[in-house]
Design a protein around this motif. Sequence first.
Motif, PDB file in Angstrom:
ATOM      1  N   MET A   1      -5.902  11.837   2.854  1.00  0.00           N
ATOM      2  CA  MET A   1      -4.878  11.790   3.904  1.00  0.00           C
ATOM      3  C   MET A   1      -5.467  11.427   5.272  1.00  0.00           C
TER       4      MET A   1
ATOM      5  N   ARG B   1       0.862  -1.183   0.000  1.00  0.00           N
ATOM      6  CA  ARG B   1       0.000   0.000   0.000  1.00  0.00           C
ATOM      7  C   ARG B   1       0.895   1.229   0.000  1.00  0.00           C
ATOM      8  N   PHE B   2       0.420   2.254  -0.690  1.00  0.00           N
ATOM      9  CA  PHE B   2       1.193   3.474  -0.767  1.00  0.00           C
ATOM     10  C   PHE B   2       0.598   4.513   0.163  1.00  0.00           C
ATOM     11  N   SER B   3       1.441   5.309   0.765  1.00  0.00           N
ATOM     12  CA  SER B   3       1.005   6.326   1.703  1.00  0.00           C
ATOM     13  C   SER B   3       0.352   7.494   0.972  1.00  0.00           C
TER      14      SER B   3
ATOM     15  N   PHE C   1       0.577  10.388   2.146  1.00  0.00           N
ATOM     16  CA  PHE C   1       1.455  11.510   2.441  1.00  0.00           C
ATOM     17  C   PHE C   1       2.646  11.491   1.490  1.00  0.00           C
ATOM     18  N   ASN C   2       2.410  11.905   0.250  1.00  0.00           N
ATOM     19  CA  ASN C   2       3.516  12.008  -0.701  1.00  0.00           C
ATOM     20  C   ASN C   2       3.645  13.456  -1.163  1.00  0.00           C
TER      21      ASN C   2
END
Length: 175
Positions: A173, A51-53, A55-56
């Motif tokens: 977010m 899974r990707f955050s 918060f990028n």
Amino acid sequence: MASEEDAFRRRVQHRLADRYLEALEIEEENEKRKQLGLDRDGDIPPKSKQRFSAFNVQNIVWLIASIAVFHFSDFYVVVLYDPRINRLWFDVGAGLIGVTLAIALFLIIWLSLVKKVSSDDWEKLHPTAIPIATASFILGSICLLKGLWPVWGLLTPLILVTLFMGVVVLIAMFG
């Protein structure tokens, strides 16, 4: 001419072969993980399960941009008090956006959280909810654009898109 076609065909075949070999290597790696018992929770997840955050950098830039646009355009003051706003179009647009939000809250809170219905089953239970939400969002956006056009002119679409993306990023977010 034939040699160019052959060279092109070989390049394409090599690229396809490289992709298939990469997929086979990933599959072999996953099989090795299963054999070694590394596919449990707490271990390194396979690439397909990562899974990707939220918060990028891109999301943070959208959030900062939307805060800046909200502040420097005096959006709140303009929406409440500016006499240049075409109130009929603005109110219709706000109502249609409200319909979109009501449908989203119904699907997300009532169906998903209260009734424990998977999001995959939303269309089976309520097949018109998503198309109605989409249509009301598009029409509402057009009405808001027309209602706010006298205030900001050509900047109106940029302001609305930036604020919309800020809301989407905020929900992603922290939602």
